[in-house]
Design an enzyme around this catalytic site. Structure first.
Site, mmCIF file in Angstrom:
data_model
loop_
_atom_site.group_PDB
_atom_site.id
_atom_site.type_symbol
_atom_site.label_atom_id
_atom_site.label_comp_id
_atom_site.label_asym_id
_atom_site.label_seq_id
_atom_site.Cartn_x
_atom_site.Cartn_y
_atom_site.Cartn_z
ATOM 1 N N GLY A 33 0.829 -1.220 0.071
ATOM 2 C CA GLY A 33 0.106 0.042 0.122
ATOM 3 C C GLY A 33 1.021 1.134 -0.035
ATOM 4 O O GLY A 33 0.218 2.368 -0.293
ATOM 5 N N CYS A 243 -26.587 -10.817 -18.890
ATOM 6 C CA CYS A 243 -25.810 -10.438 -19.990
ATOM 7 C C CYS A 243 -26.432 -10.865 -21.365
ATOM 8 O O CYS A 243 -27.166 -12.089 -21.347
ATOM 9 C CB CYS A 243 -24.458 -10.928 -20.097
ATOM 10 S SG CYS A 243 -23.484 -10.564 -21.784
ATOM 11 N N CYS A 246 -24.382 -13.681 -23.302
ATOM 12 C CA CYS A 246 -23.770 -15.003 -22.554
ATOM 13 C C CYS A 246 -24.719 -15.246 -21.563
ATOM 14 O O CYS A 246 -24.154 -16.435 -20.998
ATOM 15 C CB CYS A 246 -22.473 -14.840 -22.279
ATOM 16 S SG CYS A 246 -22.107 -13.831 -20.679
ATOM 17 N N CYS A 268 -21.676 -8.024 -20.442
ATOM 18 C CA CYS A 268 -20.667 -8.130 -19.757
ATOM 19 C C CYS A 268 -19.600 -7.047 -19.858
ATOM 20 O O CYS A 268 -19.179 -6.728 -20.947
ATOM 21 C CB CYS A 268 -19.915 -9.477 -19.595
ATOM 22 S SG CYS A 268 -20.938 -10.956 -19.269
ATOM 23 N N CYS A 274 -16.808 -12.716 -21.522
ATOM 24 C CA CYS A 274 -18.006 -12.703 -22.199
ATOM 25 C C CYS A 274 -17.829 -13.853 -23.394
ATOM 26 O O CYS A 274 -18.614 -14.789 -23.997
ATOM 27 C CB CYS A 274 -18.775 -11.349 -22.655
ATOM 28 S SG CYS A 274 -20.426 -11.587 -23.455
#
Length: 284
Positions: A33, A243, A246, A268, A274
């Site tokens: 971080g 979606c 798909c 997607c 996808c």
């Protein structure tokens, strides 16, 4: 595999530059971080178009790697295609759209839907690495606040948002606490992707070329999205959506309006995921 143009140094950057960036990456991995300064190099793309992530990619990539580049979830956007082409021409490495097959994945704004493995590296492009930018425009003050773990300004911003709107309003780039010490911006990924950083199997690197910072979340590191106990962090609600192409559910969607047919639908956001599902359906 793309033919390697030997007029360029392997991976475009000179060896000393790549070595310095790898040292910055090692330091970033050692202090999860923490934003490590590095000497950001000039590249044949403009700053702000992914130069930070690209410099990490060019410094880490080897001849046996397989590269995937996505932008806003798409493998076919101009930015993704241009970056992929530059890396391929200057290294000759194989490229792919399959998250499962790639060893290096450079991305802007999304983490792939498929869970990544511990032998993969995720590299995110970052336009603004400083979570304290809204608290103080001064880098000197921000560094001091990070060193003292003084993040009350961010909490105050959240409190004011809740008073005004009833909830926090960060749509993307919602800050996370890494290993209980540093608050960091997770690149402008949607809140939907924040939980994927927590205890991730793969190493996640963040590169900001314009701001000259590199930071990291090593594998199996605890991260938590900042939130109050009585106003918990929530991802975007995708219930009831699927979606159009798909039929995937439970993934992050792009909302599309077709002005010719007046059709409104979801698809997607992760185009590689996808396409993989659609190809499997066709095979069946």
């Amino acid at each position: 595999m793309t033919e390697y143009n030997q007029h360029y140094n392997f991976a475009f950057l000179d060896e000393n530059s790549k070595r310095e960036i790898r040292r910055a990456v090692l330091k970033a991995v050692s202090i999860p971080g923490y934003q490590v300064p590095f000497g950001s190099r000039e590249l044949p793309i403009g700053r702000g178009w992914g130069t930070g992530g690209l410099q990490i990619t060019l410094s880490l990539i080897g001849r046996t790697d397989c590269l995937k580049v996505i932008d806003q979830g798409s493998d076919d956007s101009v930015n993704a295609v241009s970056i992929k082409k530059l890396v391929a021409i200057t290294t000759g490495v194989e490229t792919t759209t399959d998250s499962e097959y790639a060893t290096l994945i450079q991305s802007r704004h999304r983490i792939p839907e498929e869970r990544l493995r511990n032998n993969q590296i995720m590299i995110l492009q970052v336009p603004n690495p400083e979570p304290l930018r809204s608290v103080s425009p001064s880098n000197k003050i921000s560094k001091k606040l990070h060193s003292e773990a003084e993040y009350s300004g961010i909490w105050l911003n959240f409190y004011e948002e809740i008073l005004k709107y009833g909830h926090t309003v960060t749509g993307a780039d919602h800050p996370v606490m890494v290993s209980g010490r540093y608050v960091m911006n997770p690149s402008p990924i949607p809140r939907f992707d924040n939980p994927k950083i927590h205890q991730s199997d793969c190493l996640i690197l963040f590169g900001a070329g314009r701001e000259k910072r590199i930071y990291a979340v090593p594998p199996y590191t605890n991260t938590s999205s900042l939130a109050f106990e009585d106003y918990p962090f929530e991802i975007e609600n995708v219930e009831g959506r699927s979606c159009k192409f798909c039929n995937a559910t439970g993934v992050y969607f792009d909302e599309v309006f077709d002005s010719e047919t007046n059709e409104h639908y979801f698809q997607c956001s992760d185009s590689g995921y996808c396409n993989k599902r659609r190809n499997k359906k066709e095979d069946v």
